[in-house]
Design an enzyme around this catalytic site. Structure first.
Site, short mmCIF file in Angstrom:
data_model
loop_
_atom_site.label_atom_id
_atom_site.label_comp_id
_atom_site.label_asym_id
_atom_site.label_seq_id
_atom_site.Cartn_x
_atom_site.Cartn_y
_atom_site.Cartn_z
N SER A 118 0.86 -1.18 0.00
CA SER A 118 0.00 0.00 0.00
C SER A 118 0.89 1.22 0.00
O SER A 118 2.10 1.13 0.32
CB SER A 118 -0.88 0.00 1.26
OG SER A 118 -1.50 1.24 1.49
N TYR B 286 -2.15 -1.32 10.29
CA TYR B 286 -2.13 -1.50 8.85
C TYR B 286 -0.80 -1.01 8.27
O TYR B 286 -0.17 -1.68 7.45
CB TYR B 286 -3.30 -0.72 8.24
CG TYR B 286 -3.50 -0.87 6.75
CD1 TYR B 286 -4.19 -1.96 6.23
CD2 TYR B 286 -3.03 0.11 5.86
CE1 TYR B 286 -4.41 -2.08 4.86
CE2 TYR B 286 -3.23 0.00 4.50
CZ TYR B 286 -3.92 -1.10 4.00
OH TYR B 286 -4.12 -1.20 2.64
#
Length: 279
Positions: A156, A169
């Site tokens: 990401s 995350y």
């Protein structure tokens, strides 16, 4: 005209919907057969509805409509035994393994002070340990083929920069980068390339849900949170004037890294981020 991955077999995790389904379809469009896994069930700490068995069945239908073969298994990437069994069975049926798209992932949020052990452990379990499990299960089969291969890990933009309220995350996605680089070194002698892709927000169920909208629109009442306003908030992250990218944009990057066009590219972090990282 042969496809860009004609005759190859790709293993895709999180394949029931979203980016995973898109990756499987894009690779199949270019000639690959597919080994697909997805939990196709809910994880309690995830604040939106996850994929279901019907979603995985729809992926199978769409792949078969392309006249490609697919072996699909409902499996949790946190369970190495289940992942290994799915890959082993897929290779037994399809005859080889050349490509891995380790895509399965979840999203939840909270400050580091507020996060629960359950949220942390589920996030690391799926988004980092699950990626390692996919790679670990695939390596022996790719090596056995003696033809080299390509492993693509989904990270990401949060794997390359910090963002608040999603520290678990961020930690998992940064961990994917370290895993990728180590695997690229360990597997280079076998001509197995390993890279990671780093999307900005992607127009999938992971962001298009009331819980994620609340994170990006905390100042608005639930009834005032719309897709249009969400697009403005997500778009503020990007340099290019778009609200989010499409799953196929990421799939095109995965396809490139899987193909011989990228035969000498390994150990690379490839953003598909509409310029988010340069802002």
């Amino acid at each position: 005209m042969a496809g860009r991955v004609e005759g190859k077999v790709a293993f895709v995790t999180g394949a029931a919907r979203g980016q995973g389904r898109s990756h499987a379809l894009r690779l199949a469009e270019e000639g690959a057969d597919i080994i697909a896994v997805d939990i196709a069930g809910q994880i309690d700490s995830v604040p939106y509805d996850m994929a279901r068995p019907d979603d995985l069945a729809e992926t199978v239908r769409q792949i078969e409509a392309l006249d490609r073969r697919i072996v699909a298994t409902q499996a949790d990437v946190r369970d190495f035994g289940a992942v290994k069994a799915a890959v082993d069975e897929g290779v037994a049926q399809l005859g080889r393994l050349d490509i891995v798209a380790a895509n399965a992932g979840i999203f939840s949020f909270g400050s580091l002070e507020e996060l629960t052990d359950e949220q942390w452990n589920d996030m690391i379990g799926v988004n980092l340990t699950g990626v390692w499990h996919a790679v670990k299960a695939a390596i022996p089969h790719i090596k056995a083929g003696g033809r080299g291969g390509s492993i693509i890990l989904t990270s990401s933009t949060a794997g390359l920069e910090p963002l608040p309220n999603i520290g678990h995350y961020v930690a998992a996605k940064h961990g994917v980068v370290g895993l990728m680089k180590t695997a690229a070194l360990e597997l280079a002698a076998e001509n197995i390339r390993v890279n990671s892709v780093h999307p900005t927000a992607v127009d999938t169920d992971m962001i298009q849900n009331s819980a994620t909208w609340e994170l990006f629109m905390p100042d608005l009442a639930p009834e005032d949170r719309t897709r249009e306003i969400a697009g403005q908030r997500f778009g503020a992250l990007n340099a290019l004037p778009i609200p989010w990218v499409e799953a196929r944009d990421i799939s095109n990057a995965v396809l490139f890294l899987a193909s011989d066009e990228a035969r000498y590219i390994t150990g690379v972090t490839l953003p598909v981020d509409a310029g988010e990282l340069i802002k």
